[in-house]
Design a protein around this motif. Sequence first.
Motif, short mmCIF file in Angstrom:
data_model
loop_
_atom_site.label_atom_id
_atom_site.label_comp_id
_atom_site.label_asym_id
_atom_site.label_seq_id
_atom_site.Cartn_x
_atom_site.Cartn_y
_atom_site.Cartn_z
N LEU A 186 0.80 -1.23 0.00
CA LEU A 186 0.00 0.00 0.00
C LEU A 186 0.83 1.27 0.00
CD1 LEU A 186 -2.93 -0.98 2.39
CD2 LEU A 186 -2.78 -1.17 -0.09
N SER A 187 1.68 1.41 1.04
CA SER A 187 2.33 2.73 1.14
C SER A 187 3.24 3.07 -0.05
CB SER A 187 3.02 2.92 2.48
OG SER A 187 4.08 2.04 2.61
N PRO A 188 4.00 2.10 -0.62
CA PRO A 188 4.84 2.54 -1.75
C PRO A 188 4.02 3.06 -2.93
CG PRO A 188 5.06 0.16 -1.39
CD PRO A 188 4.23 0.68 -0.29
N ASN A 189 2.83 2.54 -3.11
CA ASN A 189 2.01 2.99 -4.24
C ASN A 189 1.17 4.21 -3.89
OD1 ASN A 189 2.44 1.11 -6.43
ND2 ASN A 189 1.72 -0.41 -4.97
N LEU A 190 0.42 4.07 -2.79
CA LEU A 190 -0.61 5.08 -2.54
C LEU A 190 0.00 6.39 -2.07
CD1 LEU A 190 -3.32 2.73 -1.06
CD2 LEU A 190 -2.86 3.37 -3.42
N SER A 250 -2.34 1.77 -8.02
CA SER A 250 -2.42 0.93 -6.82
C SER A 250 -1.39 -0.18 -6.82
CB SER A 250 -3.81 0.30 -6.70
OG SER A 250 -4.80 1.28 -6.74
N THR A 251 -0.93 -0.58 -8.00
CA THR A 251 -0.08 -1.77 -8.04
C THR A 251 1.28 -1.53 -8.67
OG1 THR A 251 -0.95 -2.40 -10.20
CG2 THR A 251 -2.08 -3.28 -8.27
N ARG A 252 1.54 -0.30 -9.08
CA ARG A 252 2.72 -0.01 -9.86
C ARG A 252 4.01 -0.57 -9.26
NH1 ARG A 252 6.05 -0.49 -11.97
NH2 ARG A 252 7.43 0.73 -13.28
N THR A 253 4.12 -0.49 -7.95
CA THR A 253 5.38 -0.92 -7.36
C THR A 253 5.11 -1.71 -6.10
OG1 THR A 253 7.45 -0.13 -6.42
CG2 THR A 253 5.59 1.33 -6.22
N LEU A 254 6.14 -2.30 -5.56
CA LEU A 254 6.01 -2.98 -4.28
C LEU A 254 7.35 -2.92 -3.62
CD1 LEU A 254 5.26 -6.79 -4.60
CD2 LEU A 254 7.42 -5.81 -5.12
N SER A 255 7.30 -2.93 -2.28
CA SER A 255 8.56 -2.77 -1.58
C SER A 255 8.85 -4.03 -0.79
CB SER A 255 8.46 -1.56 -0.67
OG SER A 255 9.34 -1.71 0.39
N PRO A 256 9.97 -4.69 -1.08
CA PRO A 256 10.26 -5.92 -0.34
C PRO A 256 10.57 -5.67 1.13
CG PRO A 256 12.04 -5.38 -1.86
CD PRO A 256 10.98 -4.38 -2.08
N TRP A 257 10.64 -4.39 1.53
CA TRP A 257 11.03 -4.09 2.91
C TRP A 257 9.92 -4.36 3.91
CZ3 TRP A 257 15.09 -4.76 0.81
CH2 TRP A 257 15.62 -3.98 -0.20
N GLY A 258 8.73 -4.69 3.45
CA GLY A 258 7.67 -5.08 4.38
C GLY A 258 7.77 -6.55 4.74
N LEU A 259 8.67 -7.24 4.05
CA LEU A 259 8.79 -8.69 4.22
C LEU A 259 9.05 -9.12 5.67
CD1 LEU A 259 8.48 -10.89 2.12
CD2 LEU A 259 10.97 -11.08 2.05
#
Lengths: 260, 327
Positions: free
Chosen positions: A80-84, A111-120
């Motif tokens: 959510l946060s990286p996109n929104l 809404s989906t353009r990117t994602l951050s692996p740091w939430g893993l």
Amino acid sequence: MKRYLEVLGLFWSTAIAAELEYRANFLIALLSSLGNLIGSLFGLSLFYRTGYNFEGWSWEETLVVLGIFTLLQGFSSTFLSPNLNKIVQQVQQGTLDFVLLKPISSQFWLSTRTLSPWGLPDLIFGLVLIGYAGQQLGLGLSNYLFSIIPLIFGLASLYSLWFMLGATSIWFVKIYNVTEVLRGLLEAGRYPMVAYPAAYRFFFTFVIPVAFLTTIPAEAMLRRAELSWVTGAGFLALGLLYATRAFWKFALRFYTSASS
Amino acid sequence: MPIVIVENLSKVYPVAVKEPGLKGTLRHLLHRTYRPVQAVQDVSFQIEPGEIVGFLGPNGAGKTTTLKMLTGLIHPSAGRVRVAGHVPFRRDVKFLHKITLVMGQKQQLLWDLPALDSLKINAAVYGIADKEFDWRVSELVEMLSLKEKLTQPVRKLSLGERMKAELLAALLHRPQVLFLDEPTLGLDVNAQVSVRDFLKEYNQRYDATVLLTSHYMADITALCQRVLLIHEGQLIYDGNLDGLIEQFAPYREVKVELAQPRTEAELRPFGELKAVDGTIVRFLVRRGTLTQTVARILAQLDVVDLTVTEPPVEEVIGQVFRAGVVA
């Protein structure tokens, strides 16, 4: 649909590739997530050490709530946060223009353009915590499966609220803080709803539906949830998703695009 | 049939008015007053398929606003727009496949990744099959001479290379109508020339229609047979470049080299003096009296050399905008 999946695959693989250019981030994310978790566990233990109980919630049951909360946090920081939060930036810089001129849903793109692996790390710690508490409580597979439904509803509601807040940047342009306020309020989901006074409970159920995000999925996992609340969560999620779509279309009518 | 039709197009923006100082700021925070600003006013023109049209005007003249209405990013306040048979603001999928927008000061490529990754995303979004994608990319790479640059992270490309990569990304879906907002902004002369050459070649190869804005007159003179001049939201000229000079610069520069220097007082009777530098004198002479004046100069002064030139386009346009001449 097939095209959307293909695009999604590319979005995420490029996002991960871009993020992995900065490796030190991962260590920091790991440490910060671990620190947060230890902090909340310590806070909880202060209540339970003296024999105090949140009404009807044992220590392990409360851990389930905390586990779901951590999972949710991981989900927000991954998806959510990286996109929104970037919607604001795109409006400000005018790069939203490029998105709007693509023959694909702009809401999907944003809404989906990117994602951050740091939430893993949060996702992993959340699962570990739920697994530990579940083992203590003797939960079976069906318990976990049961909670997935309200959890998905909760995630959909969270996404909708977040997206709508981001979309208000069309009018206000600079609103980085507004999503922080939402994040702050969501912190309330760390503990079961009964931990709060009645007025707050009302607020966190009907105004900012934090209760639907953690407490109700946890109750479902513990087989205590009333069907009416789960269906309520479903209606809420569908209603909010629909509202988000309508709101985005409405907002775009006001979009004037940043001047060059 | 024209591919771009614009009829009586207008756009009014509400702009918040803020008085200076703390008091003004407080008032601005609590109670905003808005003033309507007429960004584009009653503009009409048509563009035929395959034309390259230059869109000129000083900053804030309404060029970008017009481009944004043509691409469907903003809704016109009044008037009618059709691009490739579509109403832009509906942003139909079919319409979006036919157009593209390139903005010199904004980029769509992912900063940290090779341009090829962004291109693949665009290919998926526009539904371009792999084989076709490879073919189109290799063709455009050759036209843009971008070989081996697509696999480097975008942040490591030079400004010129980046702009070319942006063009590639914007043209991958083979649009029929190209809207280019300052595509050569900030580029060095060589890069400007290669972008220009590319646009010309692209236009010829695909019979694409191009509407471009630029602050560099060289872009316009090299590419555009036709220019639209916009000033304070109004279209003040629509035609070819030669006609523009005829209309707005009805004078010629006469450069004379004299045998010996003369005083300004002696020279003034022959015409408006532009510059005097020793024995080199420049006059500005109205076209109507040109032959007469030249004859008088030759008869009455000791002339070593004499040339007559048109004023440079930049100068003419600059003058038009400074004076705010409205035809």
